[in-house]
Design a protein around this motif. Structure first.
Motif, PDB file in Angstrom:
ATOM      1  N   LYS A  90       4.709   0.512   2.300  1.00 33.70           N
ATOM      2  CA  LYS A  90       4.338  -0.894   2.146  1.00 33.70           C
ATOM      3  C   LYS A  90       5.476  -1.767   1.621  1.00 33.70           C
ATOM      4  CE  LYS A  90      -0.038  -0.077   3.172  1.00 33.70           C
ATOM      5  NZ  LYS A  90      -0.673  -0.619   4.402  1.00 33.70           N
ATOM      6  N   GLY A  91       6.595  -1.148   1.260  1.00 35.92           N
ATOM      7  CA  GLY A  91       7.692  -1.906   0.682  1.00 35.92           C
ATOM      8  C   GLY A  91       8.371  -2.835   1.674  1.00 35.92           C
ATOM      9  N   ARG A  92       8.942  -3.906   1.145  1.00 32.05           N
ATOM     10  CA  ARG A  92       9.658  -4.888   1.967  1.00 32.05           C
ATOM     11  C   ARG A  92      11.058  -5.142   1.417  1.00 32.05           C
ATOM     12  NH1 ARG A  92       6.284  -3.274   4.485  1.00 32.05           N
ATOM     13  NH2 ARG A  92       4.572  -4.322   5.589  1.00 32.05           N
ATOM     14  N   GLY A  93      11.541  -4.222   0.624  1.00 28.77           N
ATOM     15  CA  GLY A  93      12.868  -4.376   0.043  1.00 28.77           C
ATOM     16  C   GLY A  93      12.809  -4.936  -1.368  1.00 28.77           C
ATOM     17  N   ALA A  94      13.885  -4.732  -2.110  1.00 33.65           N
ATOM     18  CA  ALA A  94      13.915  -5.131  -3.521  1.00 33.65           C
ATOM     19  C   ALA A  94      13.922  -6.636  -3.711  1.00 33.65           C
ATOM     20  CB  ALA A  94      15.129  -4.516  -4.207  1.00 33.65           C
ATOM     21  N   SER A  95      14.136  -7.395  -2.651  1.00 33.47           N
ATOM     22  CA  SER A  95      14.162  -8.858  -2.774  1.00 33.47           C
ATOM     23  C   SER A  95      12.785  -9.488  -2.622  1.00 33.47           C
ATOM     24  CB  SER A  95      15.109  -9.460  -1.733  1.00 33.47           C
ATOM     25  OG  SER A  95      14.663  -9.153  -0.420  1.00 33.47           O
ATOM     26  N   VAL A  96      11.770  -8.676  -2.288  1.00 34.02           N
ATOM     27  CA  VAL A  96      10.421  -9.201  -2.023  1.00 34.02           C
ATOM     28  C   VAL A  96       9.421  -8.593  -2.996  1.00 34.02           C
ATOM     29  CG1 VAL A  96       8.582  -9.445  -0.318  1.00 34.02           C
ATOM     30  CG2 VAL A  96      10.976  -9.459   0.425  1.00 34.02           C
ATOM     31  N   ASP A  97       8.697  -9.438  -3.707  1.00 36.43           N
ATOM     32  CA  ASP A  97       7.650  -8.976  -4.619  1.00 36.43           C
ATOM     33  C   ASP A  97       6.409  -8.600  -3.814  1.00 36.43           C
ATOM     34  OD1 ASP A  97       5.927  -8.465  -6.711  1.00 36.43           O
ATOM     35  OD2 ASP A  97       5.560 -10.583  -7.162  1.00 36.43           O
ATOM     36  N   CYS A  98       5.994  -7.331  -3.926  1.00 35.83           N
ATOM     37  CA  CYS A  98       4.835  -6.843  -3.171  1.00 35.83           C
ATOM     38  C   CYS A  98       3.571  -6.766  -4.024  1.00 35.83           C
ATOM     39  CB  CYS A  98       5.143  -5.458  -2.588  1.00 35.83           C
ATOM     40  SG  CYS A  98       6.459  -5.432  -1.369  1.00 35.83           S
ATOM     41  N   ARG A  99       3.540  -7.432  -5.150  1.00 34.52           N
ATOM     42  CA  ARG A  99       2.403  -7.318  -6.069  1.00 34.52           C
ATOM     43  C   ARG A  99       1.082  -7.676  -5.384  1.00 34.52           C
ATOM     44  NH1 ARG A  99       1.775  -7.690 -11.808  1.00 34.52           N
ATOM     45  NH2 ARG A  99      -0.401  -7.190 -12.235  1.00 34.52           N
ATOM     46  N   ALA A 100       1.067  -8.754  -4.635  1.00 30.72           N
ATOM     47  CA  ALA A 100      -0.178  -9.179  -3.977  1.00 30.72           C
ATOM     48  C   ALA A 100      -0.670  -8.119  -2.999  1.00 30.72           C
ATOM     49  CB  ALA A 100       0.034 -10.511  -3.262  1.00 30.72           C
ATOM     50  N   ALA A 101       0.242  -7.549  -2.207  1.00 31.44           N
ATOM     51  CA  ALA A 101      -0.145  -6.526  -1.242  1.00 31.44           C
ATOM     52  C   ALA A 101      -0.602  -5.257  -1.937  1.00 31.44           C
ATOM     53  CB  ALA A 101       1.041  -6.217  -0.319  1.00 31.44           C
ATOM     54  N   ILE A 102       0.036  -4.923  -3.054  1.00 31.38           N
ATOM     55  CA  ILE A 102      -0.334  -3.731  -3.811  1.00 31.38           C
ATOM     56  C   ILE A 102      -1.750  -3.858  -4.352  1.00 31.38           C
ATOM     57  CG2 ILE A 102       0.166  -2.449  -5.940  1.00 31.38           C
ATOM     58  CD1 ILE A 102       3.141  -3.058  -5.397  1.00 31.38           C
ATOM     59  N   GLU A 103      -2.097  -5.028  -4.857  1.00 30.09           N
ATOM     60  CA  GLU A 103      -3.431  -5.229  -5.427  1.00 30.09           C
ATOM     61  C   GLU A 103      -4.526  -5.232  -4.368  1.00 30.09           C
ATOM     62  OE1 GLU A 103      -2.930  -8.807  -7.674  1.00 30.09           O
ATOM     63  OE2 GLU A 103      -2.221  -7.727  -9.454  1.00 30.09           O
ATOM     64  N   LYS A 104      -4.148  -5.475  -3.112  1.00 32.67           N
ATOM     65  CA  LYS A 104      -5.133  -5.471  -2.025  1.00 32.67           C
ATOM     66  C   LYS A 104      -5.341  -4.078  -1.423  1.00 32.67           C
ATOM     67  CE  LYS A 104      -4.257 -10.248  -0.601  1.00 32.67           C
ATOM     68  NZ  LYS A 104      -3.731 -11.128   0.479  1.00 32.67           N
ATOM     69  N   MET A 105      -4.486  -3.131  -1.808  1.00 35.36           N
ATOM     70  CA  MET A 105      -4.594  -1.781  -1.248  1.00 35.36           C
ATOM     71  C   MET A 105      -5.896  -1.119  -1.662  1.00 35.36           C
ATOM     72  SD  MET A 105      -0.704  -0.360  -1.828  1.00 35.36           S
ATOM     73  CE  MET A 105      -1.331   1.299  -1.865  1.00 35.36           C
ATOM     74  N   LYS A 106      -6.479  -0.373  -0.764  1.00 31.17           N
ATOM     75  CA  LYS A 106      -7.723   0.337  -1.054  1.00 31.17           C
ATOM     76  C   LYS A 106      -7.421   1.809  -1.293  1.00 31.17           C
ATOM     77  CE  LYS A 106     -10.613  -2.698   1.784  1.00 31.17           C
ATOM     78  NZ  LYS A 106     -11.562  -2.782   2.903  1.00 31.17           N
TER      79      LYS A 106
END
Length: 203
Positions: free
Chosen positions: A187-203
């Motif tokens: 799910k990562g998009r690189g160190a320049s992109v905050d993935c917090r929103a996507a992480i919290e949506k993971m089931k």
């Protein structure tokens, strides 16, 4: 479990609490620490001390040997910082491949992939007095966290710290476990992109 912080306004103490909790969370998830670089730094430091002692012991007997020991000490003393800079890349933690977690559970199928088969590199980056810190997880071979599948999750410094100075370690560990899962699932998009929103949506 809540770990006390003596002074919630002490940025260094808060940062240390996050560093310690991050390491504990990753280890509890089943990733054992890869201690080879730490062992190398210890060995180099011991060798440097030995060279310094030898230089002192031969001070009154042989100038050539003394200078050779002094040169060896200088080279060995530079070894540990070089390991930290070029091998560890100033990472908070380097791990081996994922194994059984603290609850005795085997790693899920998605944890056995090319990204994490050799272990992880974990960074916690936070500028002095910054209000947000960055937790970055990538493959161990990606020491600088430059890969496109690295996962970055931003955390507000006060988010897991109560007004009474308690660090909410269990809640933070749950977040770190989801960050690890996000990396394992790609799910990562690189160190320049905050993935917090996507992480919290993971089931």
């Amino acid at each position: 479990m809540a770990t006390p912080i003596s002074n919630v306004y002490d940025h260094v103490a808060v940062r240390r609490a996050y560093d310690d909790a991050t390491v504990c969370a990753v280890l509890d998830a089943g990733y054992d620490e890869d201690t080879r670089t730490v062992d190398a730094k210890i060995a180099l430091s011991i060798a440097a001390i030995g060279a310094a002692c030898a230089a002192h012991a031969v001070t009154m007997t042989n100038d050539a040997t003394r200078w050779a020991c002094a040169a060896a000490y200088g080279a060995l003393a530079c070894g540990a910082p070089c390991v930290a800079k070029y091998a560890e890349r100033d990472a908070l933690l380097l791990t081996r491949a994922r194994g059984v977690d603290c609850d005795g559970r085997e790693p899920a199928a998605w944890a056995r992939n090319e990204r994490s088969k050799d272990g992880l590199t974990v960074h916690v980056r936070c500028a002095r007095l910054a209000e947000t810190l960055e937790v970055i997880v990538s493959a161990k071979s990606d020491g600088k966290c430059e890969a496109k599948d690295a996962v970055r999750c931003d955390v507000r410094c006060e988010e897991f710290v109560t007004e009474d100075g308690e660090f909410l370690e269990d809640e933070y560990e749950a977040l770190i476990w989801r960050v690890l899962e996000a990396f394992e699932r790609g799910k990562g998009r690189g160190a320049s992109v905050d993935c917090r929103a996507a992480i919290e949506k993971m089931k």
